[in-house]
Design an enzyme around this catalytic site. Structure first.
Site, PDB file in Angstrom:
ATOM      1  N   ASP A  45      -3.623  -4.442   5.305  1.00  0.00           N
ATOM      2  CA  ASP A  45      -5.004  -3.928   5.359  1.00  0.00           C
ATOM      3  C   ASP A  45      -5.242  -3.394   6.783  1.00  0.00           C
ATOM      4  O   ASP A  45      -5.157  -4.149   7.741  1.00  0.00           O
ATOM      5  CB  ASP A  45      -5.948  -5.093   5.050  1.00  0.00           C
ATOM      6  CG  ASP A  45      -7.353  -4.636   4.685  1.00  0.00           C
ATOM      7  OD1 ASP A  45      -7.713  -4.739   3.512  1.00  0.00           O
ATOM      8  OD2 ASP A  45      -8.085  -4.207   5.601  1.00  0.00           O
ATOM      9  N   ARG A  89       0.823  -1.216   0.000  1.00  0.00           N
ATOM     10  CA  ARG A  89       0.000   0.000   0.000  1.00  0.00           C
ATOM     11  C   ARG A  89       0.852   1.260   0.000  1.00  0.00           C
ATOM     12  O   ARG A  89       0.336   2.366  -0.115  1.00  0.00           O
ATOM     13  CB  ARG A  89      -0.909   0.038   1.240  1.00  0.00           C
ATOM     14  CG  ARG A  89      -1.993  -1.016   1.249  1.00  0.00           C
ATOM     15  CD  ARG A  89      -2.753  -1.001   2.573  1.00  0.00           C
ATOM     16  NE  ARG A  89      -3.887  -0.110   2.571  1.00  0.00           N
ATOM     17  CZ  ARG A  89      -5.159  -0.495   2.348  1.00  0.00           C
ATOM     18  NH1 ARG A  89      -5.450  -1.755   2.131  1.00  0.00           N
ATOM     19  NH2 ARG A  89      -6.139   0.379   2.361  1.00  0.00           N
ATOM     20  N   TYR A 111       0.695   4.270  -2.521  1.00  0.00           N
ATOM     21  CA  TYR A 111      -0.396   5.228  -2.306  1.00  0.00           C
ATOM     22  C   TYR A 111      -0.174   6.014  -1.012  1.00  0.00           C
ATOM     23  O   TYR A 111      -0.194   7.251  -1.012  1.00  0.00           O
ATOM     24  CB  TYR A 111      -1.717   4.461  -2.254  1.00  0.00           C
ATOM     25  CG  TYR A 111      -2.954   5.315  -2.156  1.00  0.00           C
ATOM     26  CD1 TYR A 111      -3.492   5.940  -3.279  1.00  0.00           C
ATOM     27  CD2 TYR A 111      -3.605   5.487  -0.937  1.00  0.00           C
ATOM     28  CE1 TYR A 111      -4.632   6.716  -3.191  1.00  0.00           C
ATOM     29  CE2 TYR A 111      -4.752   6.260  -0.840  1.00  0.00           C
ATOM     30  CZ  TYR A 111      -5.266   6.867  -1.963  1.00  0.00           C
ATOM     31  OH  TYR A 111      -6.407   7.634  -1.876  1.00  0.00           O
ATOM     32  N   PHE A 170     -19.862  -5.203  -2.440  1.00  0.00           N
ATOM     33  CA  PHE A 170     -20.951  -5.885  -1.721  1.00  0.00           C
ATOM     34  C   PHE A 170     -22.301  -5.608  -2.391  1.00  0.00           C
ATOM     35  O   PHE A 170     -23.112  -6.520  -2.574  1.00  0.00           O
ATOM     36  CB  PHE A 170     -20.996  -5.462  -0.249  1.00  0.00           C
ATOM     37  CG  PHE A 170     -19.896  -6.067   0.611  1.00  0.00           C
ATOM     38  CD1 PHE A 170     -18.896  -6.860   0.052  1.00  0.00           C
ATOM     39  CD2 PHE A 170     -19.869  -5.844   1.985  1.00  0.00           C
ATOM     40  CE1 PHE A 170     -17.884  -7.414   0.840  1.00  0.00           C
ATOM     41  CE2 PHE A 170     -18.870  -6.401   2.782  1.00  0.00           C
ATOM     42  CZ  PHE A 170     -17.874  -7.175   2.212  1.00  0.00           C
ATOM     43  N   ARG A 230     -14.218   0.085   9.276  1.00  0.00           N
ATOM     44  CA  ARG A 230     -14.078   1.292   8.462  1.00  0.00           C
ATOM     45  C   ARG A 230     -15.231   2.217   8.845  1.00  0.00           C
ATOM     46  O   ARG A 230     -16.256   1.772   9.366  1.00  0.00           O
ATOM     47  CB  ARG A 230     -14.170   0.983   6.958  1.00  0.00           C
ATOM     48  CG  ARG A 230     -13.015   0.172   6.374  1.00  0.00           C
ATOM     49  CD  ARG A 230     -11.708   0.948   6.365  1.00  0.00           C
ATOM     50  NE  ARG A 230     -10.656   0.208   5.666  1.00  0.00           N
ATOM     51  CZ  ARG A 230      -9.883  -0.717   6.244  1.00  0.00           C
ATOM     52  NH1 ARG A 230     -10.046  -1.037   7.525  1.00  0.00           N
ATOM     53  NH2 ARG A 230      -8.933  -1.302   5.537  1.00  0.00           N
TER      54      ARG A 230
HETATM   55  N1  UDP Z   1     -12.967  -5.658   1.643  1.00  0.00           N
HETATM   56  C1  UDP Z   1     -13.705  -6.833   1.730  1.00  0.00           C
HETATM   57  N2  UDP Z   1     -14.277  -7.326   0.593  1.00  0.00           N
HETATM   58  C2  UDP Z   1     -14.191  -6.702  -0.618  1.00  0.00           C
HETATM   59  C3  UDP Z   1     -13.451  -5.490  -0.707  1.00  0.00           C
HETATM   60  C4  UDP Z   1     -12.851  -5.004   0.443  1.00  0.00           C
HETATM   61  O1  UDP Z   1     -13.821  -7.426   2.809  1.00  0.00           O
HETATM   62  O2  UDP Z   1     -14.752  -7.228  -1.600  1.00  0.00           O
HETATM   63  C5  UDP Z   1     -12.377  -5.106   2.871  1.00  0.00           C
HETATM   64  C6  UDP Z   1     -10.912  -4.695   2.744  1.00  0.00           C
HETATM   65  O3  UDP Z   1     -10.068  -5.792   3.049  1.00  0.00           O
HETATM   66  C7  UDP Z   1     -10.817  -3.586   3.766  1.00  0.00           C
HETATM   67  C8  UDP Z   1     -12.200  -2.937   3.752  1.00  0.00           C
HETATM   68  O4  UDP Z   1     -13.069  -3.902   3.165  1.00  0.00           O
HETATM   69  O5  UDP Z   1     -10.597  -4.106   5.052  1.00  0.00           O
HETATM   70  C9  UDP Z   1     -12.260  -1.659   2.945  1.00  0.00           C
HETATM   71  O6  UDP Z   1     -11.692  -1.910   1.691  1.00  0.00           O
HETATM   72  P1  UDP Z   1     -11.699  -0.826   0.524  1.00  0.00           P
HETATM   73  O7  UDP Z   1     -10.853  -1.362  -0.576  1.00  0.00           O
HETATM   74  O8  UDP Z   1     -13.084  -0.433   0.206  1.00  0.00           O
HETATM   75  O9  UDP Z   1     -11.015   0.466   1.173  1.00  0.00           O
HETATM   76  P2  UDP Z   1      -9.656   0.671   2.004  1.00  0.00           P
HETATM   77  O10 UDP Z   1      -9.003  -0.645   2.273  1.00  0.00           O
HETATM   78  O11 UDP Z   1      -8.815   1.538   1.131  1.00  0.00           O
HETATM   79  O12 UDP Z   1     -10.103   1.310   3.260  1.00  0.00           O
END
Ligand code: UDP
Length: 315
Positions: free
Chosen positions: A275, A144, A147, A193, A213
């Site tokens: 993550d 990551r 980014y 989702f 989140r």
């Molecule tokens: N995530 C998940 N299923 C998915 C996509 C993401 O469980 O199909 C989880 C991902 O591992 C993370 C959270 O949802 O913990 C948010 O992911 P996203 O990519 O939306 O945003 P970010 O990680 O940048 O906060």
């Protein structure tokens, strides 16, 4: 009426911002390379004489033929599957060269410039909820980092241009945001989702789904962005913009399943490395400086977003 440049203007947040600025009566120049953005997101604006689309990659300098009053710098892929892997070096260049090129443009025009930074600057946070004074816990060599460190470097550039070149800056840190104009194939959790449930496909929970989140509806973010840009106290930020309502990924999946009649089942997939375990903004500063707070709770925002995806993917 102001002349406003929006980089990343055909992306999810950028296109929502372009619509808002046009509705407010401004002239908008929308810059994008359409890597993750799409002209479809601004197609309804293309006939508007106050709107112009320019295909351009912010990695390269841009000399705007018009005198600019404001620059919103959004250009950067923001979804992990889009910014990682073989796109990672491009992502860092977009953050860093993009910031330099837009700051130079702001300096030349005497324009005010807003940087869209991110909650990712906090990395795997050891302070919860995250306050702006927390310096973060980013893995500088992880997947990551392109980014996270790119966005951190951009913040550093903004403050150096402010201190040494007198550029009028604003910096916001955006927490997870969702809503209409998201790309169904973006790969973020809310779009995944909802689209999975609408299509009757498996709902993919990464890891145990116990990570949290805080999800902000895009209209709330746009209001905060505009207030930040136009604040007259010279408040530079950085300031968090997010909804402090905190949910586990499993709770999010359950909410989506309650709202969509579907045969979809929850399935587990491996948790991507680095993550973050938890994320929630402390928004005290945004309240104090901007009089801003989110107004749209997750349940209502999800319903509006489901309606958008229903039309978009024809379900
Ligand atoms: N995530 C998940 N299923 C998915 C996509 C993401 O469980 O199909 C989880 C991902 O591992 C993370 C959270 O949802 O913990 C948010 O992911 P996203 O990519 O939306 O945003 P970010 O990680 O940048 O906060």
């Amino acid at each position: 009426m102001m002349n406003i440049l929006v980089t990343g203007g055909t992306g999810f947040v950028g296109a929502n911002l372009c619509h808002r600025l046009i509705a407010d009566g401004h002239r908008v120049i929308c810059l994008d390379n359409n890597y993750t953005g799409s002209l479809d997101n601004v197609r309804d604006l293309l006939d508007n004489p106050r709107f112009t689309f320019v295909e351009h990659d912010v990695i390269y300098p841009y000399d705007c033929p018009e005198k600019l009053d404001r620059i919103y710098n959004l250009a950067c892929p923001a979804s992990p599957p889009a910014y990682q892997g073989d796109r990672s070096i491009f992502t860092t260049k977009t953050c860093v060269f993009g910031a330099i090129n837009m700051l130079e443009l702001a300096k030349k025009n005497g324009a005010r410039i807003l940087q869209t930074s991110t909650s990712e600057v906090y990395g795997e946070p050891l302070v919860h909820p995250q306050v702006e004074s927390y310096r973060g816990n980013v893995n500088p060599i992880g997947i990551r980092a392109c980014y996270d460190e790119g966005k951190r470097c951009a913040e550093s550039l903004f403050f150096d241009y402010h201190r040494h070149e007198g550029v009028d800056i604003r910096v916001i840190r955006i927490f997870n945001t969702y809503g209409p104009l998201m790309d169904p194939n973006d790969g973020r959790v809310v779009s995944n989702f909802i689209c999975q449930a609408l299509r009757g496909e498996d709902i993919t929970i990464y890891g145990e789904g116990q990570q949290t989140r805080s999800f902000q509806y895009v209209d709330d973010l746009i209001e905060g962005m505009v207030r930040m840009m136009e604040n007259t106290q010279g408040f530079t930020g950085p300031v968090n913009l997010g909804n402090p309502g905190e949910f586990t990924i499993r709770q999010l999946a359950d909410m989506v399943l309650q709202k969509i009649e579907t045969t979809s089942k929850l399935v587990q997939r491996p948790l991507p490395s680095d993550d973050p375990t938890q994320r929630r903004p402390d928004i005290t500063l945004a309240g104090k400086e901007l009089g801003w707070q989110p107004t749209i709770p997750l349940s209502e925002g999800l319903e509006r977003t489901i309606e958008y995806f229903r039309k978009r993917i024809g379900k």
